[in-house]
Design a protein around this motif. Structure first.
Motif, PDB file in Angstrom:
ATOM      1  N   TYR B  70       0.840  -1.205   0.000  1.00 28.25           N
ATOM      2  CA  TYR B  70       0.000   0.000   0.000  1.00 28.25           C
ATOM      3  C   TYR B  70       0.876   1.257   0.000  1.00 28.25           C
ATOM      4  O   TYR B  70       0.633   2.199  -0.762  1.00 28.25           O
ATOM      5  CB  TYR B  70      -0.917  -0.013   1.229  1.00 28.25           C
ATOM      6  N   ASP B 173      -7.551   8.269   2.065  1.00 28.37           N
ATOM      7  CA  ASP B 173      -7.148   6.870   2.137  1.00 28.37           C
ATOM      8  C   ASP B 173      -8.059   6.049   1.228  1.00 28.37           C
ATOM      9  O   ASP B 173      -9.148   6.504   0.873  1.00 28.37           O
ATOM     10  CB  ASP B 173      -7.289   6.366   3.582  1.00 28.37           C
ATOM     11  N   LEU B 175      -9.589   1.993   0.543  1.00 28.66           N
ATOM     12  CA  LEU B 175      -9.722   0.630   1.063  1.00 28.66           C
ATOM     13  C   LEU B 175     -10.308  -0.288  -0.003  1.00 28.66           C
ATOM     14  O   LEU B 175     -11.327   0.043  -0.613  1.00 28.66           O
ATOM     15  CB  LEU B 175     -10.656   0.650   2.292  1.00 28.66           C
ATOM     16  N   GLN B 194      -9.302   9.967   5.941  1.00 29.66           N
ATOM     17  CA  GLN B 194      -8.678   8.879   6.686  1.00 29.66           C
ATOM     18  C   GLN B 194      -9.556   8.346   7.832  1.00 29.66           C
ATOM     19  O   GLN B 194      -9.627   7.139   8.029  1.00 29.66           O
ATOM     20  CB  GLN B 194      -7.321   9.331   7.213  1.00 29.66           C
ATOM     21  N   GLU B 195     -10.249   9.250   8.538  1.00 30.80           N
ATOM     22  CA  GLU B 195     -11.068   8.809   9.680  1.00 30.80           C
ATOM     23  C   GLU B 195     -12.151   7.826   9.220  1.00 30.80           C
ATOM     24  O   GLU B 195     -12.422   6.829   9.883  1.00 30.80           O
ATOM     25  CB  GLU B 195     -11.754  10.002  10.362  1.00 30.80           C
ATOM     26  N   ARG B 196     -12.748   8.121   8.083  1.00 30.80           N
ATOM     27  CA  ARG B 196     -13.849   7.279   7.597  1.00 30.80           C
ATOM     28  C   ARG B 196     -13.315   5.934   7.101  1.00 30.80           C
ATOM     29  O   ARG B 196     -13.917   4.894   7.321  1.00 30.80           O
ATOM     30  CB  ARG B 196     -14.597   7.975   6.464  1.00 30.80           C
ATOM     31  N   ILE B 197     -12.180   5.973   6.424  1.00 26.75           N
ATOM     32  CA  ILE B 197     -11.634   4.722   5.895  1.00 26.75           C
ATOM     33  C   ILE B 197     -11.152   3.827   7.047  1.00 26.75           C
ATOM     34  O   ILE B 197     -11.238   2.606   6.979  1.00 26.75           O
ATOM     35  CB  ILE B 197     -10.495   5.016   4.875  1.00 26.75           C
ATOM     36  N   LYS B 198     -10.714   4.481   8.125  1.00 25.34           N
ATOM     37  CA  LYS B 198     -10.301   3.724   9.300  1.00 25.34           C
ATOM     38  C   LYS B 198     -11.490   2.922   9.856  1.00 25.34           C
ATOM     39  O   LYS B 198     -11.373   1.734  10.176  1.00 25.34           O
ATOM     40  CB  LYS B 198      -9.782   4.706  10.367  1.00 25.34           C
ATOM     41  N   MET B 199     -12.646   3.578   9.919  1.00 29.95           N
ATOM     42  CA  MET B 199     -13.853   2.881  10.404  1.00 29.95           C
ATOM     43  C   MET B 199     -14.201   1.747   9.443  1.00 29.95           C
ATOM     44  O   MET B 199     -14.543   0.636   9.869  1.00 29.95           O
ATOM     45  CB  MET B 199     -15.036   3.864  10.457  1.00 29.95           C
ATOM     46  N   LYS B 201     -12.285   0.048   7.581  1.00 25.90           N
ATOM     47  CA  LYS B 201     -11.333  -1.067   7.743  1.00 25.90           C
ATOM     48  C   LYS B 201     -11.792  -1.990   8.868  1.00 25.90           C
ATOM     49  O   LYS B 201     -11.734  -3.223   8.738  1.00 25.90           O
ATOM     50  CB  LYS B 201      -9.943  -0.507   8.090  1.00 25.90           C
ATOM     51  N   THR B 202     -12.252  -1.382   9.956  1.00 27.46           N
ATOM     52  CA  THR B 202     -12.718  -2.187  11.084  1.00 27.46           C
ATOM     53  C   THR B 202     -13.902  -3.046  10.660  1.00 27.46           C
ATOM     54  O   THR B 202     -13.962  -4.241  10.963  1.00 27.46           O
ATOM     55  CB  THR B 202     -13.143  -1.249  12.251  1.00 27.46           C
ATOM     56  N   GLN B 205     -12.821  -5.915   8.564  1.00 27.79           N
ATOM     57  CA  GLN B 205     -12.234  -6.994   9.372  1.00 27.79           C
ATOM     58  C   GLN B 205     -13.310  -7.789  10.120  1.00 27.79           C
ATOM     59  O   GLN B 205     -13.148  -8.970  10.377  1.00 27.79           O
ATOM     60  CB  GLN B 205     -11.221  -6.422  10.374  1.00 27.79           C
TER      61      GLN B 205
END
Lengths: 154, 226
Positions: B70, B173, B175, B194-199, B201-202, B205
């Motif tokens: 990445y 970011d 995903l 980034q904040e939204r893509i972080k969520m 990602k969770t 997963q």
């Protein structure tokens, strides 16, 4: 011309071309002169032809926004230039790859298919009248190819 | 009255596809160089080389290989943006920022295709939620990656994140949420801050799929101060 030449070059490689291939090549070269004449005519009369088409288009589509007609005209100026080169090369793929693919999304956004249909028909009629020696037969397939592509954009 | 003479003189281009394959890929074959039509160097990567990259990174780094790929993609995307901007600006004689969005996207799609990276499509339906959804097919990266071993287009995700970060001036970011290497018909990507893509990602997963992640993102607000 270009695609046929390429095909013949690949076919020949380390041998001489046969009689039928040479005949094809000669026929292709013989049609180069009238194609060049059409090309020159389109190049030298671009403004004259398109001004007539633009005036007729405005008369036939009085409700249409001028901006939409201008966009469509601008793209058809471009289509005719690329079609003229595709005609010289006798290669529809040239038109497809160098312009039509790129134009697809743009046509989708502008939504001027109905204008394009009228413009194409006016342009063909105009060229039939103006091009000497039935020159329309050389350029028409490429202009039709472009119109068919535009019509199929949804 | 429309003046065709004025239309021809306007700044709007009559030029077509700069990235038309036969015109774009040139070369100085004497020197063994493949180049773009403006002289920037291109190289052809064999599929086996890409397979080796995936195998080698997995062997050396395990799960961390995704992050490495990445970040390589991000680095690549930064240069790719500069080259794209330079070439497109030079050819169409208009700064990228002044180009119409649809013309810009058409150029980007053709560029992607001519480089042999497959096809790319954009979906702006989620733009009001701050997201762009991107689909690719025939990815050379998904084709070279081990099958069924997880998302494999981190390079593409990195390129897209970096390219659109440069374009928008936001730190974005990207995903991947479906992958051809896992049997999906296409590769899906979600691009956003980034904040939204972080969520996202969770949720990925936790086992949510592309559609459900988009729904969750649309129903969730981000507290930027938070």
């Amino acid at each position: 011309m270009y695609s046929l030449l390429q095909e013949l070059i690949h076919e020949a490689e380390s041998k001489y071309l046969g009689q039928s291939d040479l005949v094809k090549l000669l026929q292709e070269m013989a049609s180069m002169r009238p194609r060049l004449a059409v090309y020159r005519y389109l190049r030298d009369n671009e403004v004259y032809i398109f001004q007539k088409v633009a005036d007729e288009l405005l008369a036939q589509l009085p409700q249409e926004k001028t901006r939409n007609i201008e966009n469509c005209l601008r793209h058809w100026l471009s289509i005719t230039r690329y079609s003229a080169m595709a005609m010289l090369l006798n290669n529809p793929e040239y038109l497809q790859r160098h312009l039509l693919e790129w134009l697809t999304d743009i046509v989708r956004v502008y939504e001027y298919q109905h204008i394009s249909k009228k413009l194409h028909s006016l342009l063909i009629s105009r060229l039939k009248e103006e091009l000497p020696d039935n020159g329309i037969k050389y350029i028409e397939p490429f202009l039709n190819q472009a119109q068919a592509h535009i019509e199929n954009v949804h | 009255m429309i003046s065709v003479g004025d239309l021809l003189k306007s700044r709007k281009t009559l030029k077509g596809n700069y990235f038309a394959p036969y015109a774009y890929v040139q070369g100085d074959f004497e020197l063994g160089l493949l180049e773009t039509r403006l002289g920037a160097r291109l190289i052809a990567l064999p599929e086996v080389f890409l397979q080796g990259v995936y195998e080698g990174l997995q062997h050396e780094l395990g799960d961390a290989s995704s992050l490495v790929l990445y970040n390589c993609g991000r680095w690549w995307g930064k240069s790719f943006f500069r080259r794209f901007q330079q070439e497109v600006t030079q050819y169409y004689e208009i700064p990228l920022a002044q180009m119409e969005m649809v013309e810009f996207l058409s150029c980007f799609k053709q560029c992607w295709k001519t480089h042999g990276w497959g096809t790319i499509e954009f979906n702006f339906d989620y733009y009001p939620h701050g997201l762009i959804v991107i689909y690719t097919t025939n990815s050379p990266f998904a084709a070279a990656a081990p099958k069924g071993k997880g998302f494999a287009c981190q390079l593409e995700a990195g390129i897209l994140a970096s390219f659109f970060s440069q374009l928008t001036g936001e730190n974005l970011d990207c995903l991947q949420t479906s992958c051809e290497s896992m049997g999906a018909p296409l590769n899906s990507f979600i691009l956003g801050i980034q904040e939204r893509i972080k969520m996202a990602k969770t949720w990925l997963q936790e086992g949510h799929d592309h559609t459900s992640i988009l729904e969750l993102l649309c129903n969730t607000q981000v507290n930027k101060e938070g």
